[in-house]
Design an enzyme around this catalytic site. Structure first.
Site, mmCIF file in Angstrom:
data_model
loop_
_atom_site.group_PDB
_atom_site.id
_atom_site.type_symbol
_atom_site.label_atom_id
_atom_site.label_comp_id
_atom_site.label_asym_id
_atom_site.label_seq_id
_atom_site.Cartn_x
_atom_site.Cartn_y
_atom_site.Cartn_z
ATOM 1 N N THR A 283 0.835 -1.209 0.000
ATOM 2 C CA THR A 283 0.000 0.000 0.000
ATOM 3 C C THR A 283 0.865 1.254 0.000
ATOM 4 O OG1 THR A 283 -0.053 0.180 2.420
ATOM 5 C CG2 THR A 283 -1.752 -1.192 1.374
ATOM 6 N N ARG A 319 -9.553 7.364 8.963
ATOM 7 C CA ARG A 319 -9.009 6.538 10.044
ATOM 8 C C ARG A 319 -9.143 7.267 11.375
ATOM 9 N NH1 ARG A 319 -3.071 5.361 8.803
ATOM 10 N NH2 ARG A 319 -3.031 7.596 9.118
ATOM 11 N N GLU A 324 -3.604 4.008 11.921
ATOM 12 C CA GLU A 324 -4.468 2.929 11.458
ATOM 13 C C GLU A 324 -4.873 2.021 12.625
ATOM 14 O OE1 GLU A 324 -0.676 0.470 9.780
ATOM 15 O OE2 GLU A 324 -2.584 0.243 8.828
HETATM 16 P P1 ADP Z 1 1.451 6.504 8.546
HETATM 17 O O1 ADP Z 1 0.443 7.616 8.435
HETATM 18 O O2 ADP Z 1 2.847 6.974 8.391
HETATM 19 O O3 ADP Z 1 1.058 5.360 7.687
HETATM 20 P P2 ADP Z 1 0.184 5.892 10.962
HETATM 21 O O4 ADP Z 1 -1.050 5.743 10.206
HETATM 22 O O5 ADP Z 1 0.544 4.861 11.963
HETATM 23 O O6 ADP Z 1 1.435 5.998 10.027
HETATM 24 O O7 ADP Z 1 0.129 7.345 11.668
HETATM 25 C C1 ADP Z 1 1.254 7.691 12.385
HETATM 26 C C2 ADP Z 1 0.934 8.797 13.346
HETATM 27 O O8 ADP Z 1 0.716 9.985 12.580
HETATM 28 C C3 ADP Z 1 -0.337 8.517 14.147
HETATM 29 O O9 ADP Z 1 -0.095 8.858 15.486
HETATM 30 C C4 ADP Z 1 -1.322 9.510 13.546
HETATM 31 O O10 ADP Z 1 -2.194 9.985 14.512
HETATM 32 C C5 ADP Z 1 -0.423 10.646 13.098
HETATM 33 N N1 ADP Z 1 -1.027 11.492 12.092
HETATM 34 C C6 ADP Z 1 -1.442 11.141 10.868
HETATM 35 N N2 ADP Z 1 -1.973 12.228 10.255
HETATM 36 C C7 ADP Z 1 -1.873 13.285 11.121
HETATM 37 C C8 ADP Z 1 -2.243 14.663 11.094
HETATM 38 N N3 ADP Z 1 -2.831 15.206 10.010
HETATM 39 N N4 ADP Z 1 -1.976 15.428 12.182
HETATM 40 C C9 ADP Z 1 -1.366 14.891 13.267
HETATM 41 N N5 ADP Z 1 -0.998 13.598 13.369
HETATM 42 C C10 ADP Z 1 -1.253 12.804 12.305
HETATM 43 N N1 DAR Z 2 -2.552 -3.709 8.854
HETATM 44 C C1 DAR Z 2 -2.217 -4.297 7.578
HETATM 45 C C2 DAR Z 2 -1.500 -3.292 6.677
HETATM 46 C C3 DAR Z 2 -2.379 -2.217 6.079
HETATM 47 C C4 DAR Z 2 -1.578 -1.064 5.507
HETATM 48 N N2 DAR Z 2 -0.888 -0.325 6.609
HETATM 49 C C5 DAR Z 2 0.437 -0.311 6.740
HETATM 50 N N3 DAR Z 2 1.252 -0.839 5.878
HETATM 51 N N4 DAR Z 2 0.961 0.260 7.835
HETATM 52 C C6 DAR Z 2 -3.502 -4.849 6.945
HETATM 53 O O1 DAR Z 2 -3.391 -5.568 5.939
HETATM 54 O O2 DAR Z 2 -4.565 -4.562 7.457
#
Ligand code: ADP
Ligand code: DAR
Length: 366
Positions: A283, A319, A324
């Protein structure tokens, strides 16, 4: 230069690995999993792929262990090394085409093109809805396996190479690297609560063998205002992040573009002939960009089904605010682009900007 190879590794898959793979695959097929891997890894394709190995000695089990242990995965497939995308291409290609909303086998990701940040406006000039804006990309170093395939030595080599390049950055990008093992629990939790630092303990990554030797060779680089952040050896070798309060998408995007161009001059990144920049998760290939806002849409979020339907039409992903697999808190939503592949950086950010604009207009009319 593409860093994935087409040839399979030498030698056969160990019988006990094959047995474990087969037993767990049968259980997955009997489950009610909605994952793309269950959808596309048919018995016929499983028989075709189960004995293959990559040049890093990775097997199909290394690719799908995550969904075999977590049937509630949405995708359920990781690449433990770059050539997984070719050796197990019959599975990766169809999952990628589905997730990235149409990227057929004949498609080739376009060259990197950040465009001009000055073409972007503030997403929410009156500061009525958008709390914060974040744009991130993923990068992997060339000639290394991805997280699940790394030796302890290779984790440390990556940490050294990346932090050496980061410490050469100047101006707004100048900052400091903090290894995880040097942080107190309070320090770590504060950074996580402020969305600066990644969390550990993700069961999907755990099942994919992405936490070995943790917390060694993991850490975070930040500039003093914490608007420029780089995660080292979390899920990917690097997550390069620009983040700030408010809706100044142009400023956030320009900071990331400048950082990636500077790092591109100091590090060799792993690229694929069709998929562009490669990452552990399919992804996150191509541009690897997730551009997100934390946004309050109190009226629109009262009808979750309708909001999700509109987001789907706008190629947006909704999300929770903890990233996620988390729930939204206090009516704040994390909304970001879904597509990262088959489009340029400037097209990704435009799609996200237009989508968020439309959601704000619908909120105003509600
Ligand atoms: P990624 O977005 O890099 O795939 P994650 O989904 O795990 O990784 O998000 C990582 C962190 O970034 C989480 O704590 C999320 O709350 C934060 N985050 C994502 N978007 C924002 C935003 N617009 N403002 C503040 N924090 C954010
Ligand atoms: N949780 C896995 C990965 C989804 C994409 N998110 C990543 N790569 N951090 C799933 O298949 O639900």
């Amino acid at each position: 230069m593409a860093c994935s190879a087409n040839k399979s590794g030498s030698g056969k898959v160990d019988p006990e690995i094959l047995q474990k793979l087969t037993t767990k695959y049968v259980l997955l097929q009997k489950s009610d999993s909605k994952s793309l891997t269950k959808k596309y890894l048919t018995q016929e394709l499983f028989e075709k792929l189960k004995e293959k190995k990559t040049k890093y000695n990775m097997t199909l089990l290394d690719c799908i262990a995550t969904v075999l242990d977590n049937h509630d995965s949405s995708v359920g497939l990781y690449a433990p090394c770059p050539d997984s995308y070719d050796v197990f291409g019959d599975l990766f290609d169809i999952v990628i085409e589905d997730y990235h909303i149409g990227f057929p086998k004949s498609a080739v990701h376009p060259p990197m093109d950040w465009g001009e940040a000055s073409d972007l406006q503030n997403i929410d000039p009156n500061g009525k809805y958008v709390i914060s804006t974040r744009v991130r990309t993923a990068r992997s170093l060339k000639d290394y396996p991805f997280n699940p395939g790394l030796s302890e030595e290779q984790y440390k080599e990556i940490e050294t190479k990346v932090t050496c390049a980061l410490c050469q950055l100047t101006g707004d990008l100048r900052g400091q690297y903090q290894p995880l093992y040097e942080m107190s629990d309070d320090e770590m939790n504060k950074l996580i609560d402020d969305h600066i630092l990644f969390k550990g303990g993700d069961r999907f990554l755990e099942s994919a063998n992405a936490y070995r030797y943790w917390p060694n060779a993991r850490g975070v680089f930040t500039n003093p205002p914490k608007t420029f952040i780089v995660w080292v050896n979390e899920e990917d070798h690097m997550r390069i992040i620009s983040l700030q309060q408010g809706g100044d998408l142009a400023g956030v995007y320009k900071r990331l573009a400048d950082a990636v161009k500077e790092l591109d001059r100091r590090l060799e990144f792993c690229k694929h002939k069709r998929f562009g920049y490669l990452s552990m998760c399919p992804t996150n290939i191509g541009t690897g960009i997730r551009a997100s806002v934390h946004i309050k849409l109190p009226k629109m979020s009262q009808n979750e089904a309708k909001l999700n339907e509109i987001a789907g039409r706008l190629n947006l992903q909704i999300r929770g605010t903890g990233g996620e697999h988390t729930e939204s808190k206090g009516g704040v939503l994390d909304i970001s682009n879904k597509r990262r592949l088959g489009v340029t950086e400037k097209e990704v950010i435009k799609e996200m900007f237009n989508g968020i604009q439309e959601l704000i207009q619908l909120e105003e009319k509600s």
